[in-house]
Design a protein around this motif. Structure first.
Motif, PDB file in Angstrom:
ATOM      1  N   LEU A 105      19.526   6.873 -11.136  1.00 38.35           N
ATOM      2  CA  LEU A 105      19.049   6.696 -12.515  1.00 38.35           C
ATOM      3  C   LEU A 105      18.403   7.956 -13.075  1.00 38.35           C
ATOM      4  O   LEU A 105      18.141   8.045 -14.267  1.00 38.35           O
ATOM      5  CB  LEU A 105      18.049   5.541 -12.591  1.00 38.35           C
ATOM      6  N   GLN A 106      18.115   8.918 -12.217  1.00 38.30           N
ATOM      7  CA  GLN A 106      17.490  10.136 -12.719  1.00 38.30           C
ATOM      8  C   GLN A 106      18.468  11.279 -12.921  1.00 38.30           C
ATOM      9  O   GLN A 106      18.097  12.341 -13.407  1.00 38.30           O
ATOM     10  CB  GLN A 106      16.397  10.590 -11.750  1.00 38.30           C
ATOM     11  N   VAL A 107      19.743  11.040 -12.551  1.00 37.71           N
ATOM     12  CA  VAL A 107      20.739  12.085 -12.767  1.00 37.71           C
ATOM     13  C   VAL A 107      21.019  12.185 -14.257  1.00 37.71           C
ATOM     14  O   VAL A 107      21.284  11.183 -14.918  1.00 37.71           O
ATOM     15  CB  VAL A 107      22.044  11.769 -12.013  1.00 37.71           C
ATOM     16  N   ARG A 108      20.918  13.405 -14.797  1.00 35.70           N
ATOM     17  CA  ARG A 108      21.198  13.556 -16.228  1.00 35.70           C
ATOM     18  C   ARG A 108      22.664  13.855 -16.470  1.00 35.70           C
ATOM     19  O   ARG A 108      23.252  13.325 -17.385  1.00 35.70           O
ATOM     20  CB  ARG A 108      20.339  14.661 -16.838  1.00 35.70           C
ATOM     21  N   SER A 109      23.234  14.738 -15.677  1.00 40.60           N
ATOM     22  CA  SER A 109      24.635  15.058 -15.958  1.00 40.60           C
ATOM     23  C   SER A 109      25.418  15.447 -14.709  1.00 40.60           C
ATOM     24  O   SER A 109      26.606  15.232 -14.640  1.00 40.60           O
ATOM     25  CB  SER A 109      24.737  16.197 -16.971  1.00 40.60           C
ATOM     26  N   ASP A 110      24.745  16.006 -13.700  1.00 36.68           N
ATOM     27  CA  ASP A 110      25.503  16.515 -12.565  1.00 36.68           C
ATOM     28  C   ASP A 110      25.296  15.622 -11.342  1.00 36.68           C
ATOM     29  O   ASP A 110      24.214  15.564 -10.768  1.00 36.68           O
ATOM     30  CB  ASP A 110      25.097  17.954 -12.248  1.00 36.68           C
ATOM     31  N   TYR A 111      26.370  14.905 -10.975  1.00 39.96           N
ATOM     32  CA  TYR A 111      26.267  13.896  -9.933  1.00 39.96           C
ATOM     33  C   TYR A 111      26.519  14.440  -8.532  1.00 39.96           C
ATOM     34  O   TYR A 111      26.569  13.680  -7.564  1.00 39.96           O
ATOM     35  CB  TYR A 111      27.227  12.731 -10.230  1.00 39.96           C
TER      36      TYR A 111
END
Lengths: 329, 201
Positions: free
Chosen positions: B169-175
Motif C-alpha cells: 500500500l505504500q508503493v507509489r509507482s515502482d513495484y
C-alpha cells in the motif's frame, strides 16, 4: 559564569567605537536590514550553491533577476536539502536518487514544442523562449502531496508571458505539459516494474496557467536550475501539490479537453487533476491537515498546519468559486 | 566459558544485529550533516529502513523450517526464535519511531492514522499478530501451551501477509522491490502446503 573584570590595560569601549557611531547604532542596524532586503542574489546570500553547466546568456539573465515584492519571509530551506531531496521519478524513486543520477544530464541545447490550440505553433530553442523575459526571484512555499514542505527561492517568469507569444485560440481551455522522454539517460523510465506510463504529463486549466503566480522556472538560490530540480525549464504552481510542477519540459500543448495527467492515470483515486493544496481533503496515505517543514531532525518532525491553497488562497481561491473541492481534489 | 558454549548462536546474534549497527552509522552520519545518509527527513527514512528489515527478518524466520527439512543436519531450527525475536525488535523500533517522532506522541494524530489510513491499519494489525508470538517465545510458555504453541505460532504466516500488504500500500509507482520481497515470502509461505501436509491446523 564568566565575570569580566576590566584591567587598566584594556581599552575603554568608547576608544574602540566613536561616540557618534554608538549613538547612531539603530540607524546602522536599520541600514543592514535594508541591505539584506535588496536582491539576495546580489547580496550573495546563498552559500555553497553548486553552479551546474549553463549557457552564459542564461547566467546573465538569472543574475539580472528582480526580487518579487510578495515573496514569503519564511525561513528558506537550505540549498543542499532543496537540491538533494527530490521527487523526480525519471531519475529514481528514492528522494536521493535524482541527485545521484541526474548530475550529468545535458540541458543545453534544449527546445520546447508549443502546439495545439495556438495561432503560432512552433518548436523553439529555449534561448528564444527566454529572450526578452525579465526574470524574477520569487520565494514560494512548496507543498508535496507526501505531506512535507520547503521554502524555495525560484527564478523564473510568469507562464502567461510565454503562452501569449503563441497566441492561444478561443478553443484553448487547458494546457498540457510533457517532460523529456529519454530512457537512455533517465533510469526511472527504464524500470521494468514502474506503474508510470512515461513520458510524464501534467496539466492546468487555462485560467490557472494564465494566473500571475504560475511560474516558468529556470533557476533557484541565485543560480541556474540543478538537473535534479527540473533543469533546464520547469513549472512551479505554488498553490498545488508539487507533482503538478512538472520538470524538464519539452512540450506545451493547448487543448480543448482536460489532459490525462500522469498521476491521475496511475492512481485516480489518490491524485486528482486539480491537486490544490487542501488541508480538508486527505490522501489515503497522508493526512493533509499538517505538513513537515523540511529539514526535520531525527527527534523532531517539525510539523506545521497546512494552509488552504498552500497559503495562496487570497490570490487563487476565486478560480474555484462554485466548485466542490472534495470531488475535484 | 563452558566447552559447550554455542559460538554459532553468538555469531548469528551478531549477524542479526548488523542492520542496527548500520543504522547507528546512518544516524551518526546524519547528525554530522551528511545528507546522503538519511536525507532531509531522517526520522521517516529510518522508520522505513527499520520496517524493511523487520519484514526481511520475518522472511528469514520463515525460511528456517524449510531449510531444516532440506538439511536437517544443520539443526538451524534451534535458531529460529533468535531470528524471529530480532525481526520483532526491528519492528518495535519501527513502531516506536512512528509513535514518538513521526506522530509526535499526538494521540489525535495517532487515532486518525490508525482509523483512517489503510496501510497504518495493516501495520498495527501485523504488530498485534506478532506480539503474542514474542511473548510466548520462551520455554516456559512453550511448555505451558503444549500442542497449542505450534498452532498459535502459525500466526506468523498471517503476520507476513499483513506485512506485505503494509508494504504494497505504500508503493507509489515502482513495484520492483515489493515484487522481489513478495516472491520470496510467497514461496516460503507456499512451501507450508507441502511441509504441513496432513497436519491439523
Amino acid at each position: 559564569m564568566l565575570i569580566k573584570t576590566s584591567s587598566k590595560e584594556d581599552p575603554k569601549s568608547s576608544e574602540i567605537t566613536p561616540e557618534k557611531h554608538y549613538l547612531n547604532r539603530r540607524a546602522f542596524i536599520k541600514s543592514l536590514a535594508l541591505a539584506t532586503a535588496s536582491p539576495a542574489i546580489l547580496a550573495g546570500e546563498y552559500k555553497d550553491v553548486r553552479a551546474y553547466p549553463a549557457p552564459p546568456w542564461l547566467r546573465q539573465q538569472v543574475l539580472a533577476a528582480n526580487p518579487w515584492p510578495e515573496s514569503t519571509d519564511e525561513t528558506l530551506t537550505p540549498y543542499e536539502y532543496a537540491s538533494q531531496y527530490n521527487n523526480f521519478y525519471e531519475f529514481g524513486t528514492s528522494k536521493g536518487d535524482p541527485y545521484k543520477n541526474a548530475q550529468n544530464f545535458t540541458t543545453d541545447p534544449w527546445s520546447v514544442v508549443v502546439e495545439g490550440e495556438v495561432g503560432k505553433p512552433a518548436q523553439m530553442a529555449w534561448e528564444d523562449l527566454l529572450r526578452s523575459q525579465q526574470l524574477e526571484e520569487r520565494i514560494y512555499r512548496l507543498r508535496c502531496v507526501e505531506a512535507w514542505s520547503m521554502v524555495v527561492p525560484w527564478i523564473g517568469f510568469p507562464l502567461r508571458n510565454l503562452l501569449k507569444r503563441f497566441e492561444p485560440t478561443s478553443k484553448a481551455r487547458y494546457v498540457e505539459f510533457t517532460t523529456l522522454y529519454k530512457p537512455e539517460v533517465m533510469p526511472g523510465q527504464r524500470s521494468f516494474f514502474t506503474a508510470i506510463d512515461y513520458p510524464y504529463i501534467e496539466g492546468l486549466r487555462m485560467d490557472e496557467a494564465m494566473h500571475p503566480l504560475t511560474l516558468m522556472v529556470v533557476g533557484m538560490y541565485g543560480n541556474t536550475l540543478p538537473p535534479q530540480n527540473g533543469a533546464p525549464l520547469r513549472l512551479v504552481v505554488p498553490w498545488k501539490y508539487g507533482f503538478k510542477s512538472i520538470k524538464s519540459i519539452v512540450r506545451i500543448r493547448l487543448t480543448e479537453t482536460m489532459p490525462k495527467t500522469t498521476w491521475v492515470k496511475t492512481a485516480s483515486s489518490e491524485y486528482g487533476f486539480f491537486a490544490n493544496v487542501n488541508p480538508e481533503v486527505d490522501h489515503p496515505r497522508w493526512s493533509q491537515s499538517q505538513e513537515k517543514r523540511l529539514p526535520s531532525s531525527l527527534f523532531q518532525s517539525n510539523r506545521i498546519p497546512t494552509q488552504p491553497f498552500n497559503g495562496y488562497a487570497d490570490q487563487v481561491a476565486s478560480l474555484y468559486t462554485g466548485m466542490d473541492l472534495r470531488k475535484n481534489f | 566459558m563452558s566447552r559447550n558454549f554455542d559460538y554459532i548462536r553468538l555469531l548469528l546474534h551478531l549477524v542479526a544485529a548488523l542492520p542496527l549497527l548500520y543504522a547507528a552509522t546512518l544516524i551518526a552520519r546524519s547528525a554530522a550533516g551528511d545528507l546522503s545518509a538519511l536525507g532531509a527527513d531522517p526520522s521517516e527514512e529510518l522508520m522505513s529502513y527499520l520496517g524493511e528489515w523487520g519484514l526481511r527478518g520475518i522472511i528469514v524466520t520463515l525460511a528456517i523450517s524449510p531449510i531444516q527439512r532440506l538439511a536437517p543436519k544443520l539443526r538451524l531450527i534451534r535458531y529460529r526464535r533468535l531470528f524471529g525475536l530480532w525481526a520483532f525488535a526491528f519492528l518495535c523500533l519501527h513502531a516506536a519511531l512512528y509513535i514518538i517522532v513521526i506522530s509526535g506522541l499526538n494521540v489525535l494524530t495517532l487515532l486518525e492514522d490508525i482509523l483512517e489510513r489503510p496501510f497504518i491499519i495493516l501495520g498495527v494489525l501485523g504488530f498485534l499478530l506478532l506480539l503474542p508470538l514474542a511473548i510466548t517465545s520462551t520455554a516456559y510458555w512453550k511448555g505451558r501451551l503444549g500442542p497449542y504453541w505450534r498452532r498459535l505460532h502459525r500466526l506468523i504466516y498471517l503476520a507476513a501477509l499483513v506485512g506485505l500488504g503494509h508494504f504494497f500500500l505504500q508503493v507509489r509507482s515502482d513495484y520492483g522491490e515489493f515484487v522481489l520481497t513478495a516472491l520470496v515470502a510467497g514461496a516460503l509461505l507456499l512451501s507450508r502446503f507441502y511441509l504441513l501436509k496432513g497436519q491439523k491446523w
